[in-house]
Scaffold this active site. Structure first.
Site, PDB file in Angstrom:
ATOM      1  N   HIS A 192      11.710  28.427 -23.681  1.00 36.29           N
ATOM      2  CA  HIS A 192      10.532  29.221 -23.343  1.00 36.29           C
ATOM      3  C   HIS A 192      10.758  29.849 -21.779  1.00 36.29           C
ATOM      4  CE1 HIS A 192       8.019  27.919 -26.603  1.00 36.29           C
ATOM      5  NE2 HIS A 192       8.679  26.805 -26.595  1.00 36.29           N
ATOM      6  N   HIS A 217       9.614  35.504 -24.009  1.00 30.67           N
ATOM      7  CA  HIS A 217       9.895  34.510 -24.862  1.00 30.67           C
ATOM      8  C   HIS A 217       8.793  34.442 -25.987  1.00 30.67           C
ATOM      9  CE1 HIS A 217       7.415  31.795 -22.522  1.00 30.67           C
ATOM     10  NE2 HIS A 217       7.113  31.440 -23.298  1.00 30.67           N
ATOM     11  N   ASP A 261       6.540  32.122 -28.712  1.00 29.85           N
ATOM     12  CA  ASP A 261       6.060  30.443 -29.030  1.00 29.85           C
ATOM     13  C   ASP A 261       6.058  30.784 -30.538  1.00 29.85           C
ATOM     14  OD1 ASP A 261       6.011  30.252 -26.447  1.00 29.85           O
ATOM     15  OD2 ASP A 261       3.810  29.915 -26.300  1.00 29.85           O
ATOM     16  N   HIS A 274       5.811  24.836 -31.470  1.00 31.62           N
ATOM     17  CA  HIS A 274       5.771  24.536 -30.049  1.00 31.62           C
ATOM     18  C   HIS A 274       4.688  23.563 -29.793  1.00 31.62           C
ATOM     19  CE1 HIS A 274       5.872  25.139 -25.867  1.00 31.62           C
ATOM     20  NE2 HIS A 274       5.069  26.069 -25.835  1.00 31.62           N
ATOM     21  N   HIS A 324      -3.428  28.271 -27.088  1.00 25.49           N
ATOM     22  CA  HIS A 324      -2.121  28.346 -28.104  1.00 25.49           C
ATOM     23  C   HIS A 324      -2.637  27.806 -29.435  1.00 25.49           C
ATOM     24  CE1 HIS A 324       0.337  28.769 -24.434  1.00 25.49           C
ATOM     25  NE2 HIS A 324       1.331  28.713 -25.244  1.00 25.49           N
ATOM     26  N   GLU A 341       5.178  35.685 -24.187  1.00 31.09           N
ATOM     27  CA  GLU A 341       4.588  35.650 -22.836  1.00 31.09           C
ATOM     28  C   GLU A 341       5.812  35.785 -22.043  1.00 31.09           C
ATOM     29  OE1 GLU A 341       1.872  31.397 -23.689  1.00 31.09           O
ATOM     30  OE2 GLU A 341       4.420  31.225 -23.576  1.00 31.09           O
TER      31      GLU A 341
END
Length: 215
Positions: free
Chosen positions: A46, A50, A52, A56, A165, A177
């Site tokens: 991360h 990157h 997710d 994750h 998230h 992100e």
């Protein structure tokens, strides 16, 4: 048509989420000694810009290799929330029109200007209700020019939460992100976004995120 790079460079000592592995990119081979240049890279999955995957935050949710490729590209819908104060919640009243399946929601906080400084950790963040509205509209790809879609706690702060998230990834969405340059997309008209990850398995991977602007 114009292309815009939305990715931060991967370099030694670049900012990472508190507790994540530090990044090192150093020469492994050189032309002078071996006839070729090769870089040795050590980083977490991360680091930098990157994506997710759902895995994750929950072992039972889809891993990166199980996420459909169409999650990593699509027409952008820009959510311009620049001007919010540090650590401000981004409520559902700020959501833009045009959210629908297949669209990529890009949250422009303007916080990429703080990249490499302590202020980068004090970014605005999406509330759980906002994320619930996003997935209810059918959107399954969300990108942000900040360290996280959730609030990043200050040192000694016990207010850690992954509510945003979990609301997004729990619906099978992916999160991109540490984007940069999103200000160039605000008011730029139609844009397509591409953020395909390195083919790692599991929780996420670095991406080379770019936008193609149609003028």
């Amino acid at each position: 048509m114009a292309w815009v790079d939305l990715s931060v460079p991967v370099v030694t000592g670049m900012p990472v989420y508190p507790g994540d592995p530090q990044v090192e990119a150093t020469p492994a081979l050189t032309v002078a000694e071996a006839g070729v240049n090769v870089t040795r890279v050590h980083l977490g999955s991360h680091a930098g810009t990157h994506v997710d995957a759902p895995f994750h935050v929950d072992d039972s949710w889809p891993r990166l290799e199980d996420v459909p490729l169409d999650r990593f590209a699509g027409e952008a819908v820009v959510m311009d929330v620049r001007g919010l104060p540090p650590r401000a919640p981004i409520g559902p009243d700020l959501l833009p029109r045009g959210l629908r399946p297949g669209r990529v929601l890009l949250v422009v906080t303007g916080w990429s200007r703080h990249w490499g400084t302590p202020d980068y950790l004090a970014h605005p963040y999406l509330t759980a209700e906002t994320c619930e509205r996003i997935v209810a509209a059918g959107v399954r790809t969300v990108g942000v020019d900040a360290l996280s879609v959730d609030r990043t706690p200050e040192p000694g702060d016990d207010g850690f939460s992954l509510a945003a998230h979990r609301a997004l990834l729990g619906a099978g969405a992916v999160i991109v992100e540490n984007l940069t340059g999103l200000d160039r997309l605000a008011g730029a008209g139609r844009a397509e976004v591409f953020a395909f990850p390195v083919r790692l398995t599991g929780d996420g991977a670095p991406v080379r995120a770019v936008a193609r602007l149609h003028r």
